[in-house]
Design a protein around this motif. Structure first.
Motif: not given
Lengths: 372, 267
Positions: A310-317
């Motif tokens: 969970e990055a600050a802006r959403g899902t980082f995959g």
């Protein structure tokens, strides 16, 4: 040869927003088809700072790619650090010592706060309020100092290592962080919420504008505060727990309204939750090593894996494909704002230009992360 | 029914052969349980009947009521047992993730066989090597190692059907990407799906196309979010998404005629 004058029969005109526009916070261009002040069609044009980070990954070893990760999302660099490190750890089967996981959690949450603070300042600046930016940057400065002390850099942190972190945190960092928590908690109600959140101008600019509902998020793959602002209680830290998050007590802020105000509130509440997480992690911080024994040159077995944070802006995959050599065979980076921005065209349709700018701000765009 | 199982069966619609073999295996397991339950119930019924004759209650109404009751308990029992099976399978799945490295390898060796004979519905997930000649089908994978739960490998034409099934099940599209397998003269397209509501389930749908003719149907009508992802995959790999409304470069310059993520790309 004469150039035919191209004039749309319905009297719409094309307006270029960007690539150098203060409200896009980076080099993003939006091609707007306008009917007076109303947007008929909005088409984001990307790639102005595309650097082909995914190809760079294939050229070097796993460790050599580390400094690339913070240069994508420079505002929450540690999330990207963590996402990449966790992907490689999963591929190579590396266990991380508990203390290192706690340090990662503390630093990444500090980074999340600093990211949200910068967004807050810049967002309110877009809406015409200059002073809050100064308050936000003042607080953010404290975090940058703390993180500089422990990571060595102020913005593009490259702090995590496969199987641990670069160096241990010391007492100075711990006391400094505790002081910062106290300080931000005392400032949040008055300087942030009283001055800005309750401000009638802000409310009028954000409330009931830019509806993004849960189904739209699903169709476009939007995540993070955009999704939580649409009433979906989804956070990778809770739904797909990693690191030490299962041991910590925190809430997922979630607002069902789906307008710009909801997204604003989600981020403001997340600052408070991140403070809670840091406080608990500092209390529980165990002793022990901060780095597992890891071979100098990693050669994960052939195969592929997918890791999300969970990055600050959403899902980082990170989709990492290995072929048994010391270089990644393929690294796909799934950046959250890329998907979040892709719904802008649908949201902006029929909207006033000034409102569209506010909505764009509420998406919290970081262009280097979109362009990669 | 766990979400992983449910999704797996939904996706098996695409592979009638695998579905048939798996259904058969499942039916056999169910029959076995049913037979056991029936035997147990019969034994109980006999004991009951003996009790009844002892107390002299042989009225037909009573007997019928007892029969009905027995049937009900039997059904309850079967339902319970089925639930237990699910639990056991789930446990096995968890155990599967903690088996040692060597065992994992052994599993991989037998993996092809397992797929051919049709593994049981919730068998321990298999670890997967980059598959050259992997047969088309649905696999349940070890989440701890792969980060996904279900791995689908299908023909290019079926990509849109898979997207439709997952869309109806409420999945969201996270990313579309390609992998250039230059040695095998193939290109892989991977679609990552996940859920943002309810329990966690990650699905990867893959397909392979020949490098000389890289064409895949678009899913941008089903998932509008796929529009950009497909444009990106097109410009980086040269994979053409048939039916895409606007397949022009997104991140590269608009006149770019090269595909930088190909392994034989020369800058």
């Amino acid at each position: 040869m004469t150039v035919p004058i191209q004039c749309a029969p319905d009297e719409t005109f094309v307006l270029n927003l960007g690539p150098q526009h203060p409200a896009t916070h980076g080099v993003l261009r939006v091609k707007l088809t306008m009917d007076g002040e109303y947007i008929v069609k909005a088409e984001p044009v990307l790639g102005y700072i595309h650097r082909m980070h995914e190809k760079m990954a294939e050229d070097g070893t796993f460790a050599q790619y580390m400094p690339n990760t913070p240069r994508m999302d420079y505002l929450s660099a540690l999330s990207y650090n963590q996402g990449y490190v966790m992907a490689v750890e999963r591929a190579a089967g590396i266990e991380v010592p508990e203390r290192a996981e706690y340090i990662r959690t503390i630093t990444v949450e500090l980074n999340r706060i600093s990211s949200h603070l910068l967004w807050f300042g810049a967002f309110v600046l877009d809406l015409g309020g200059f002073t809050p930016l100064l308050y936000a940057f003042d607080d953010r400065e404290q975090i940058l100092d703390l993180l500089e002390h422990v990571t060595g850099s102020r913005l593009t942190y490259c702090y995590y290592r496969f199987g641990g972190v670069y160096n241990d945190i010391d007492d100075e960092f711990i006391t400094g962080t505790r002081e910062f928590i106290k300080r931000l908690r005392s400032r949040l109600p008055s300087l942030y919420h009283d001055l800005v959140t309750g401000n009638i101008i802000l409310i009028k600019r954000l409330k009931d504008i830019g509806f993004i509902d849960a189904d739209m998020c699903r169709r476009y793959g939007a995540t993070g505060p955009v999704l939580r602002g649409a009433g979906v209680e989804f956070d990778i830290r809770r739904n797909e727990p990693y690191s030490v998050y299962p041991e910590l007590d925190f809430d997922i802020p979630c607002y069902p309204e789906g307008d710009s105000m909801a997204r604003y509130m989600v981020r403001m509440d997340e600052i408070e939750q991140s403070l809670r997480i840091i406080e608990q992690a500092l209390d529980k911080l165990p002793d022990g090593p901060v780095q597992a024994k890891v071979p100098k040159v990693l050669k994960p077995a052939a195969g592929d894996c997918y890791t999300v944070v969970e990055a600050a802006r959403g899902t980082f995959g990170c989709r990492l494909v290995c072929d048994g050599t010391k270089n990644p065979y393929r690294l796909k980076l799934r950046s959250p704002t890329y998907s979040n921005l892709s719904l802008f065209g649908e949201v902006a349709e029929g909207m006033l230009l000034a409102d569209a700018l506010a909505v764009m701000g509420s998406l919290d765009l970081v262009i280097p992360e979109i362009d990669r | 029914m766990s979400i992983i199982r449910e999704t797996k069966w939904a996706l098996l619609e695409l592979f009638p052969e695998q579905k048939a073999t798996e259904a058969e295996a499942e039916q056999a397991a169910r029959d076995k349980i049913l037979a056991e339950a029936r035997a147990a119930a019969e034994a109980e019924a006999q004991a009951d009947a003996e009790d009844a004759t002892e107390t002299g209650r042989t009225a037909e109404g009573d007997a019928a009521a007892a029969q009905g009751k027995k049937k009900k308990t039997l059904l309850d029992k079967v339902a319970e047992e089925m639930a237990a099976i699910d639990l056991v399978a789930a446990k096995e799945g968890r155990l599967g993730s903690s088996v040692s490295e060597t065992e994992q390898k052994a599993e991989t060796d037998t993996e092809a066989e397992a797929v051919a004979t049709g593994p049981e519905s919730d068998d321990p997930p298999v670890s997967l090597e980059p598959e050259g000649e992997r047969p088309h089908g649905v696999l349940v994978r070890d989440y701890a190692k792969a980060g996904i739960h279900i791995d689908v490998f299908c023909a290019p034409a079926m990509v849109a059907d898979a997207a439709r099934i997952l869309n109806e099940a409420g999945f969201t599209l996270e990313a579309v990407t390609g992998v250039d397998w230059i040695k095998e003269e193939q290109m892989e397209v991977v679609y990552d799906y996940s859920r943002t509501d309810g329990p966690l389930c990650r699905v990867a749908v893959r397909t392979r196309v020949p490098r000389s003719e890289p064409e895949v149907p678009t899913i941008s009508e089903i998932y509008p979010g796929a529009n950009w992802h497909e444009r990106e995959t097109h410009e980086f790999f040269g994979i053409r998404f048939q039916g895409h409304p606007n397949l022009v470069p997104l991140l590269l310059p608009e006149d770019a005629d090269f595909h930088p993520l190909l392994k034989d790309f020369q800058p």
